[in-house]
Write a protein that holds these residues in place. Structure first.
Motif, mmCIF file in Angstrom:
data_model
loop_
_atom_site.group_PDB
_atom_site.id
_atom_site.type_symbol
_atom_site.label_atom_id
_atom_site.label_comp_id
_atom_site.label_asym_id
_atom_site.label_seq_id
_atom_site.Cartn_x
_atom_site.Cartn_y
_atom_site.Cartn_z
ATOM 1 N N ASP A 244 0.851 -1.191 0.000
ATOM 2 C CA ASP A 244 0.000 0.000 0.000
ATOM 3 C C ASP A 244 0.886 1.240 0.000
ATOM 4 O O ASP A 244 1.636 1.484 0.944
ATOM 5 C CB ASP A 244 -0.911 -0.004 1.237
ATOM 6 N N ILE A 245 0.818 2.030 -1.085
ATOM 7 C CA ILE A 245 1.649 3.234 -1.228
ATOM 8 C C ILE A 245 0.765 4.478 -1.307
ATOM 9 O O ILE A 245 1.158 5.480 -1.909
ATOM 10 C CB ILE A 245 2.549 3.136 -2.471
ATOM 11 N N THR A 246 -0.427 4.414 -0.694
ATOM 12 C CA THR A 246 -1.380 5.518 -0.807
ATOM 13 C C THR A 246 -0.784 6.836 -0.318
ATOM 14 O O THR A 246 -0.894 7.868 -0.987
ATOM 15 C CB THR A 246 -2.663 5.197 -0.019
ATOM 16 N N GLY A 247 -0.146 6.804 0.853
ATOM 17 C CA GLY A 247 0.417 8.039 1.402
ATOM 18 C C GLY A 247 1.452 8.642 0.471
ATOM 19 O O GLY A 247 1.429 9.852 0.194
ATOM 20 N N ARG A 248 2.353 7.810 -0.029
ATOM 21 C CA ARG A 248 3.402 8.313 -0.928
ATOM 22 C C ARG A 248 2.812 8.839 -2.223
ATOM 23 O O ARG A 248 3.199 9.899 -2.717
ATOM 24 C CB ARG A 248 4.388 7.191 -1.235
ATOM 25 N N LYS A 249 1.826 8.085 -2.774
ATOM 26 C CA LYS A 249 1.226 8.490 -4.044
ATOM 27 C C LYS A 249 0.460 9.793 -3.900
ATOM 28 O O LYS A 249 0.552 10.677 -4.771
ATOM 29 C CB LYS A 249 0.297 7.378 -4.533
ATOM 30 N N GLU A 250 -0.311 9.939 -2.827
ATOM 31 C CA GLU A 250 -1.056 11.177 -2.628
ATOM 32 C C GLU A 250 -0.114 12.362 -2.486
ATOM 33 O O GLU A 250 -0.392 13.457 -2.989
ATOM 34 C CB GLU A 250 -1.957 11.053 -1.394
ATOM 35 N N LEU A 253 1.042 13.173 -5.964
ATOM 36 C CA LEU A 253 0.002 13.867 -6.719
ATOM 37 C C LEU A 253 -0.149 15.311 -6.251
ATOM 38 O O LEU A 253 -0.384 16.212 -7.060
ATOM 39 C CB LEU A 253 -1.326 13.118 -6.578
ATOM 40 N N GLU A 254 -0.027 15.525 -4.935
ATOM 41 C CA GLU A 254 -0.092 16.893 -4.413
ATOM 42 C C GLU A 254 1.049 17.731 -4.956
ATOM 43 O O GLU A 254 0.866 18.893 -5.343
ATOM 44 C CB GLU A 254 -0.064 16.865 -2.882
ATOM 45 N N LEU A 255 2.253 17.136 -4.988
ATOM 46 C CA LEU A 255 3.402 17.867 -5.523
ATOM 47 C C LEU A 255 3.214 18.158 -7.008
ATOM 48 O O LEU A 255 3.548 19.259 -7.481
ATOM 49 C CB LEU A 255 4.685 17.059 -5.299
ATOM 50 N N ASP A 256 2.671 17.175 -7.761
ATOM 51 C CA ASP A 256 2.427 17.395 -9.189
ATOM 52 C C ASP A 256 1.403 18.503 -9.391
ATOM 53 O O ASP A 256 1.567 19.370 -10.271
ATOM 54 C CB ASP A 256 1.931 16.102 -9.846
ATOM 55 N N ALA A 257 0.321 18.467 -8.588
ATOM 56 C CA ALA A 257 -0.707 19.498 -8.712
ATOM 57 C C ALA A 257 -0.148 20.876 -8.363
ATOM 58 O O ALA A 257 -0.453 21.876 -9.028
ATOM 59 C CB ALA A 257 -1.898 19.165 -7.805
#
Length: 501
Positions: A244-250, A253-257
């Motif tokens: 589970d990589i939800t924290g890292r992925k979010e 995505l926040e950094l990309d946004a």
């Protein structure tokens, strides 16, 4: 474990040994059977076992007289422990003491019953060792689950999938039967085919899967797998893990946004700065022209004695003064629009009569350029509007048409269409390119000359017209078939009453 056990690495160096082995052997004893071990582990694959021939290896014990070596016979059982994400592959070697069996077999057949009993005992020991191995696997799986790692395996022949509980939770399925290898290795057919081909070629696969965790939330899972092959190169299974990589992925995505937002903001800032530079240059040029004309005609007025020259000078000063006044009004109105403080005095207004008045004011400007003016379709249409603001809209559209049109005609109409009063200003001028149409109402816009753009101006007229029309709950649109095809601006304002005469 009562039997002597060794764990060796790929170079046959001792990684660990149990107490039974250390009690019976010295590290140097391993060299005496090293060649036998090498032959034993050749072509050994994960999950398989090989047994060596009986060999003699004397050991020293406390029972040995005068420190001599006691003859002992052994068989080695080797198995390959597969590598895990945290540990390399190891070779497990069990030393089975067959001394008694070997001596008794040569001594007397009457010991067969005893040997069978011992064989049974060995079976029990093997079963017990297997049970301990299964217990160890279960403990290992629980340890992985506590660290957030799920494990899975796909049998290629049967298609059966075996998943740990953690793996099932990561993938959002309640039981293994609900999971297919396509769902495990790629929801979309293209990705599954690519991953399966990679596994068959011996390459590992790794990808991120977006899983629906709830109606409002998604979970991101990292899936990694690698194929397991038989000796003939046939892939028999695929094993892997989930994480589970939800924290890292979010966070990613926040950094990309944030990066996209910063990039968009920077682009807008650069575009606005460029537009401001163009606007300042336009203001400097547009203000200088009427000011120079006023100063020149004022100087001529001081010297002129001919009444006709005085009248001409006065008319020129008045005309350029009005042009300056309109530009100043546009600048002030643009600031008011930007702050939301543009004043509006709404009352019933006849849009047809208002348009006719503005057309008459602009007639000299239109005819001076040699353009034909068509006004046959201007009819009374009553709207709720600010009289001065609507005059500003009509004037800006008319003067914009004059600037764009070098020859031909300008047609103005006001009709009742449905429940709206429709004002149309159509010209036969330079036209507008298709890619410039969405930008035509932007603030400070000056379309390039090679695109049939403006001749002078501050780039505020159409922008102000659009905002004023919006404040009247109306719409303004533009249509053009391209360069050289003219343009048509249409303003639609909700009508109160209409009278067509």
């Amino acid at each position: 474990m009562p039997d002597p056990y060794l764990a060796l690495d790929g170079a046959l160096a001792i990684v660990t040994a149990n107490a039974a082995w250390r009690k019976l052997f010295a590290p140097g004893d391993l060299r005496q059977c090293e060649q036998l071990i090498r032959a034993l582990v050749i072509e050994l694959h994960a999950g398989g076992r090989r047994v060596s021939p009986v060999f003699r290896l004397d050991v020293r014990t406390e029972e040995t007289d005068e420190g001599g070596a006691r003859p002992r016979y052994w068989q080695m059982h080797a198995s390959l422990l597969p590598a895990t994400p945290n540990e390399p592959a190891l070779i497990a070697v069990r030393f089975d003491d067959v001394t008694a069996h070997t001596l008794k077999e040569e001594e007397d057949r009457r010991e067969k019953a005893l040997l069978r009993s011992r064989a049974r005992l060995r079976q029990l020991l093997v079963k017990d060792a297997g049970q301990r191995r299964d217990d160890h696997a279960s403990t290992f799986e629980q340890a992985l689950a506590r660290t957030g790692v799920g494990v899975w395996q796909v049998d290629v022949t049967s298609g059966i999938i075996d998943c740990s509980e953690r793996c099932l939770r990561d993938l959002g399925v309640g039981r293994t039967a609900a999971l297919t290898k396509e769902g495990l290795l790629g929801e979309r057919t293209g990705r599954f085919v690519a991953n399966w081909r990679a596994l068959q070629s011996g390459r590992p696969v790794e990808f991120e899967l977006k899983v629906q965790a709830s109606e409002e939330r998604f979970r991101w899972v990292l899936i990694r797998g690698i194929g397991q092959f038989d000796e003939d190169g046939t892939m028999r299974s695929v094993v892997g893990f989930t994480l589970d990589i939800t924290g890292r992925k979010e966070h990613e995505l926040e950094l990309d946004a944030l990066a996209d937002s910063e990039r968009t903001g920077r682009e807008r800032s650069d575009a606005f700065a460029k537009a401001m530079d163009q606007f300042i240059a336009a203001v400097s040029h547009e203000l200088r022209s009427p000011l120079n004309a006023i100063v020149s005609w004022a100087e001529l007025l001081q010297l002129a004695a001919d009444p006709a020259s005085v009248v001409r000078a006065g008319e020129a000063i008045r005309r350029n003064g009005r042009q300056l006044s309109r530009m100043v009004d546009d600048l002030l109105d643009s600031g008011a629009v930007g702050t939301g403080k543009l004043s509006m005095n709404m009352q019933p207004v006849d849009l047809g009569a208002l348009t006719a008045t503005v057309v008459e004011d602009a007639r000299k400007l239109i005819e001076h350029k040699g353009l034909r003016l068509g006004t046959s379709d201007i009819f009374p249409c009553t709207v709720m509007a600010d009289d001065n603001r609507m005059k500003q809209v009509v004037w800006n559209l008319l003067t914009n048409a004059v600037k764009f049109t070098d020859a031909g005609s300008i047609e103005v109409s006001v009709i009742l269409k449905g429940d709206c009063a429709e004002l149309v200003v159509r010209d036969t001028g330079r036209g507008i390119e298709a890619d410039a149409l969405p930008l035509i109402f932007d603030r400070f816009l000056q379309v390039a000359q090679n695109s049939g753009g403006r001749v002078g101006g501050l780039g505020l007229g159409l922008w102000l017209a659009k905002h004023i029309v919006n404040l009247h709950a109306g719409t303004i649109t533009v249509v053009s078939d391209g360069l050289g095809q003219g343009a048509c601006f249409v303003v639609r304002i909700p009508a109160m009453t209409s009278h067509i005469g």
